[in-house]
Design a protein around this motif. Sequence first.
Motif, mmCIF file in Angstrom:
data_model
loop_
_atom_site.group_PDB
_atom_site.id
_atom_site.type_symbol
_atom_site.label_atom_id
_atom_site.label_comp_id
_atom_site.label_asym_id
_atom_site.label_seq_id
_atom_site.Cartn_x
_atom_site.Cartn_y
_atom_site.Cartn_z
ATOM 1 N N THR A 51 0.837 -1.203 0.000
ATOM 2 C CA THR A 51 0.000 0.000 0.000
ATOM 3 C C THR A 51 0.872 1.254 0.000
ATOM 4 O O THR A 51 0.539 2.240 -0.666
ATOM 5 N N ASN A 52 1.988 1.212 0.695
ATOM 6 C CA ASN A 52 2.911 2.352 0.678
ATOM 7 C C ASN A 52 3.439 2.589 -0.742
ATOM 8 O O ASN A 52 3.520 3.726 -1.203
ATOM 9 N N GLU A 53 3.775 1.512 -1.426
ATOM 10 C CA GLU A 53 4.306 1.641 -2.785
ATOM 11 C C GLU A 53 3.253 2.147 -3.775
ATOM 12 O O GLU A 53 3.587 2.818 -4.750
ATOM 13 N N LEU A 54 1.984 1.837 -3.537
ATOM 14 C CA LEU A 54 0.929 2.310 -4.438
ATOM 15 C C LEU A 54 0.839 3.833 -4.486
ATOM 16 O O LEU A 54 0.358 4.403 -5.465
ATOM 17 N N TYR A 55 1.300 4.482 -3.445
ATOM 18 C CA TYR A 55 1.192 5.941 -3.402
ATOM 19 C C TYR A 55 1.982 6.636 -4.505
ATOM 20 O O TYR A 55 1.694 7.790 -4.827
ATOM 21 N N CYS A 56 2.944 5.965 -5.125
ATOM 22 C CA CYS A 56 3.647 6.602 -6.234
ATOM 23 C C CYS A 56 2.672 6.919 -7.356
ATOM 24 O O CYS A 56 2.784 7.957 -8.014
ATOM 25 N N ARG A 57 1.674 6.053 -7.546
ATOM 26 C CA ARG A 57 0.673 6.317 -8.597
ATOM 27 C C ARG A 57 -0.232 7.471 -8.169
ATOM 28 O O ARG A 57 -0.654 8.278 -9.006
ATOM 29 N N ASN A 58 -0.522 7.588 -6.870
ATOM 30 C CA ASN A 58 -1.284 8.741 -6.388
ATOM 31 C C ASN A 58 -0.547 10.039 -6.713
ATOM 32 O O ASN A 58 -1.151 11.021 -7.135
ATOM 33 N N TRP A 59 0.772 10.038 -6.464
ATOM 34 C CA TRP A 59 1.563 11.239 -6.727
ATOM 35 C C TRP A 59 1.430 11.652 -8.187
ATOM 36 O O TRP A 59 1.202 12.824 -8.498
ATOM 37 N N LEU A 60 1.558 10.685 -9.093
ATOM 38 C CA LEU A 60 1.420 10.992 -10.516
ATOM 39 C C LEU A 60 0.034 11.551 -10.822
ATOM 40 O O LEU A 60 -0.106 12.510 -11.586
ATOM 41 N N HIS A 61 -0.972 10.975 -10.222
ATOM 42 C CA HIS A 61 -2.346 11.454 -10.417
ATOM 43 C C HIS A 61 -2.495 12.902 -9.939
ATOM 44 O O HIS A 61 -3.125 13.723 -10.620
ATOM 45 N N GLU A 62 -1.926 13.222 -8.799
ATOM 46 C CA GLU A 62 -2.006 14.579 -8.268
ATOM 47 C C GLU A 62 -1.176 15.565 -9.076
ATOM 48 O O GLU A 62 -1.562 16.729 -9.245
ATOM 49 N N ALA A 63 -0.041 15.113 -9.567
ATOM 50 C CA ALA A 63 0.852 15.998 -10.310
ATOM 51 C C ALA A 63 0.322 16.337 -11.701
ATOM 52 O O ALA A 63 0.537 17.451 -12.192
ATOM 53 N N TRP A 64 -0.379 15.403 -12.326
ATOM 54 C CA TRP A 64 -0.722 15.543 -13.743
ATOM 55 C C TRP A 64 -1.423 16.857 -14.099
ATOM 56 O O TRP A 64 -1.009 17.534 -15.039
ATOM 57 N N PRO A 65 -2.464 17.261 -13.391
ATOM 58 C CA PRO A 65 -3.123 18.515 -13.788
ATOM 59 C C PRO A 65 -2.278 19.768 -13.528
ATOM 60 O O PRO A 65 -2.592 20.841 -14.037
ATOM 61 N N LEU A 66 -1.210 19.644 -12.775
ATOM 62 C CA LEU A 66 -0.355 20.782 -12.440
ATOM 63 C C LEU A 66 0.819 20.943 -13.401
ATOM 64 O O LEU A 66 1.462 21.991 -13.428
ATOM 65 N N LEU A 67 1.103 19.908 -14.164
ATOM 66 C CA LEU A 67 2.273 19.904 -15.038
ATOM 67 C C LEU A 67 1.992 20.603 -16.366
ATOM 68 O O LEU A 67 0.854 20.640 -16.837
ATOM 69 N N ASP A 68 3.050 21.123 -16.974
ATOM 70 C CA ASP A 68 2.922 21.771 -18.280
ATOM 71 C C ASP A 68 2.683 20.711 -19.360
ATOM 72 O O ASP A 68 2.949 19.519 -19.161
ATOM 73 N N GLU A 69 2.188 21.154 -20.492
ATOM 74 C CA GLU A 69 1.815 20.261 -21.589
ATOM 75 C C GLU A 69 3.006 19.425 -22.086
ATOM 76 O O GLU A 69 2.850 18.237 -22.381
ATOM 77 N N HIS A 70 4.167 20.009 -22.170
ATOM 78 C CA HIS A 70 5.352 19.292 -22.651
ATOM 79 C C HIS A 70 5.649 18.080 -21.752
ATOM 80 O O HIS A 70 5.907 16.977 -22.251
ATOM 81 N N THR A 71 5.621 18.291 -20.457
ATOM 82 C CA THR A 71 5.914 17.195 -19.518
ATOM 83 C C THR A 71 4.842 16.123 -19.606
ATOM 84 O O THR A 71 5.150 14.922 -19.622
ATOM 85 N N VAL A 72 3.596 16.532 -19.673
ATOM 86 C CA VAL A 72 2.495 15.573 -19.792
ATOM 87 C C VAL A 72 2.662 14.740 -21.064
ATOM 88 O O VAL A 72 2.555 13.507 -21.030
ATOM 89 N N LEU A 73 2.942 15.409 -22.176
ATOM 90 C CA LEU A 73 3.124 14.682 -23.439
ATOM 91 C C LEU A 73 4.322 13.734 -23.377
ATOM 92 O O LEU A 73 4.271 12.626 -23.907
ATOM 93 N N ARG A 74 5.369 14.164 -22.719
ATOM 94 C CA ARG A 74 6.576 13.345 -22.617
ATOM 95 C C ARG A 74 6.323 12.040 -21.864
ATOM 96 O O ARG A 74 6.885 10.997 -22.204
ATOM 97 N N TRP A 75 5.502 12.065 -20.820
ATOM 98 C CA TRP A 75 5.363 10.909 -19.930
ATOM 99 C C TRP A 75 4.053 10.133 -20.082
ATOM 100 O O TRP A 75 3.949 9.006 -19.592
ATOM 101 N N THR A 76 3.058 10.671 -20.745
ATOM 102 C CA THR A 76 1.744 10.019 -20.790
ATOM 103 C C THR A 76 1.798 8.620 -21.389
ATOM 104 O O THR A 76 1.234 7.677 -20.821
ATOM 105 N N ALA A 77 2.453 8.445 -22.515
ATOM 106 C CA ALA A 77 2.485 7.122 -23.152
ATOM 107 C C ALA A 77 3.131 6.082 -22.231
ATOM 108 O O ALA A 77 2.627 4.954 -22.116
#
Length: 132
Positions: A51-77
């Motif tokens: 459960t502790n390790e699952l939080y890395c996916r939470n972090w990505l979920h929280e970060a996504w709407p805050l990130l610029d388009e370039h970063t989102v495009l770079r990592w989404t796939a």
Amino acid sequence: MNPESNAAKVGERLHRDGWRKAFTVEEMVERWARLIDKVERGYGTAVADYTNELYCRNWLHEAWPLLDEHTVLRWTARIQVLDRRFVVATVEDDGAALGRFHRIPASPALWWWRRHPRVLVGEFGDALLPFG
């Protein structure tokens, strides 16, 4: 603003919001990948570790709407590929298995909390055996 500085600012913001440190997108994507590797082989350590390790996916979920388009495009796939691997390596149970040990987030957007590894081994497998 350049993408690297935006991503760094997002890491710092999430740290101020309660995350242990100012993580980077790359760091959390790699943590998600390592967790999926373990899940595919059979996650065998304690449920609390999982459960502790699952939080890395939470972090990505929280970060996504805050990130610029370039970063989102770079990592989404990459994240989409990892998410598909996680779905294949896990079983949907609406959080019943993990919910016995950890509070499952109410948001359906945090879907990874409602799945448990398909291959149950070791201490983790013993704890989740009734759900395997």
